[in-house]
Enzyme design. Sequence first.
Site, short mmCIF file in Angstrom:
data_model
loop_
_atom_site.label_atom_id
_atom_site.label_comp_id
_atom_site.label_asym_id
_atom_site.label_seq_id
_atom_site.Cartn_x
_atom_site.Cartn_y
_atom_site.Cartn_z
N ASP A 163 1.34 18.15 32.38
CA ASP A 163 2.13 17.41 33.41
C ASP A 163 1.86 17.27 34.83
O ASP A 163 1.80 16.38 35.42
CB ASP A 163 3.75 17.67 33.14
CG ASP A 163 3.89 19.15 33.05
OD1 ASP A 163 2.75 19.89 33.03
OD2 ASP A 163 5.11 19.32 33.25
N LYS B 117 -0.55 22.85 27.48
CA LYS B 117 0.77 22.92 27.89
C LYS B 117 1.23 24.23 27.34
O LYS B 117 1.99 24.26 26.46
CB LYS B 117 1.50 21.60 27.13
CG LYS B 117 2.87 21.58 27.28
CD LYS B 117 3.25 21.09 28.69
CE LYS B 117 4.89 21.07 28.93
NZ LYS B 117 5.21 20.80 30.58
N TYR C 196 -3.78 14.28 16.24
CA TYR C 196 -4.12 13.24 15.41
C TYR C 196 -4.61 13.08 14.06
O TYR C 196 -4.71 12.26 13.37
CB TYR C 196 -5.35 12.32 16.34
CG TYR C 196 -4.75 11.75 17.80
CD1 TYR C 196 -3.64 11.75 18.03
CD2 TYR C 196 -5.83 11.33 18.63
CE1 TYR C 196 -3.18 11.35 19.31
CE2 TYR C 196 -5.29 10.72 19.78
CZ TYR C 196 -3.69 10.90 20.10
OH TYR C 196 -3.47 10.39 21.45
N ASP D 279 -7.18 11.81 25.65
CA ASP D 279 -6.55 10.18 25.33
C ASP D 279 -5.85 9.67 26.55
O ASP D 279 -6.23 8.76 26.96
CB ASP D 279 -5.61 10.21 23.90
CG ASP D 279 -5.89 8.66 23.42
OD1 ASP D 279 -6.38 7.80 24.31
OD2 ASP D 279 -5.18 8.64 22.53
N ASP E 26 -7.70 7.79 30.25
CA ASP E 26 -7.24 6.28 30.34
C ASP E 26 -6.95 6.27 31.84
O ASP E 26 -7.31 5.35 32.53
CB ASP E 26 -6.33 5.66 29.50
CG ASP E 26 -7.13 5.00 28.37
OD1 ASP E 26 -8.18 5.32 28.02
OD2 ASP E 26 -6.37 4.29 27.65
#
Length: 358
Positions: free
Chosen positions: A224, A192, A142, A248, A252
């Site tokens: 994943d 990852k 980000y 993020d 959620d």
Amino acid sequence: MSNRVIAVLPGDGIGEEVTAQAVRVIEKLNAAFDSSFACQHAPVGGTAYDLHGTPLPEETLSTAREADAILLGAVGGPKWESAPRELRPERALLGLRSEMSLFSNLRPAILFPELADASTLKPEVVSGLDIMIVRELTGGIYFGGPRGIEEVDGQRRGFNTMEYTESEIQRIAHSAFKAAMQRDKKLCSVDKANVLEVSELWREVVTKIGSEYPEVELSHMYVDNACMQLVRAPKQFDVILTTNMFGDILSDAASMLTGSIGMLPSASLDSNGKGMYEPVHGSAPDIAGQGIANPLASILSVAMLLRYTFNENELGDKVESAVKRVLANGVRTADIANEGETVASTSEMGQAVLDELS
Ligand code: NAD
């Protein structure tokens, strides 16, 4: 004992309503347990924009800087949607985070057994769920550069950069291991590393920091798989440590396991334990001003503040136990009530917690 100062920034919409109940809880702690917390109020978000022409006035920022901890409500609302981008209420959050280097975002996903029906998952999968996601908040893709959209060979190309330095990984890893030490001492770092070099470094550095916390059981998981495991068997997790973007998404997803956004607190910490504490939910313009918002996320944010900034674990326990007893007694605001149940107002729910705090 000298006063310990909490900057209280209620913000907009239900932010004001729920924060008022959280402040009552702080005042009750002062009265009942001889604590000495002083609350200093300051405007933020749209409310501050209306008063001072900016969502984060200099005075609010200095109140926040000088305090030991910050209790924030929520910001935003339709009234300010047409304000210039840099003056929108949400900019205040980014300003506070970056001005105070709040790089460590702690988001618990807790499902009290009494509310197991509120989740879309089977009660036996989620009942008693208690996990903590530690998300890096000020780095990663980000914020990384180069970034942009450019024209190459007659077509546009968009690009971003996922990057972490060793020191950025070290400090968030310490934050997560410390959180694990306060809980069940299990930490799962999500990355990852099978595809991304930045994740390879992440895994290596987290493993190295892990040797400083021999009591904490460290594991690693690809993002994943972590998504699958979160909906398959979420109770296997205690603390999850991850990057800005993965966090993020995962946080959620985890918050929705609990089915009730009005119950979830959060903390954003710097490296000295100073922190900003706030409900996960927003200003809820659809119910603002009606006195029906659930104040428990804000009250549970106070419990986190007591633990993570002031190391007052006993007081934190008292607040959380009071909330548990209130739920066990069947007190429900509209968002967590089943059909036919009596519904408590925001202040009635606040009062119920105060009554259990003696
Ligand atoms: P929201 O979280 O405000 O509301 C989503 C839904 O959940 C609404 O139906 C609302 O009524 C309900 N809800 C939320 N909190 C509740 C509570 N405590 N009790 C009962 N019901 C509750 O999200 P949104 O509607 O997408 O956003 C509204 C505004 O809030 C926007 O301006 C957004 O930018 C802002 N926002 C701010 C923050 C923050 O301040 N940290 C976070 C998210 C959204």
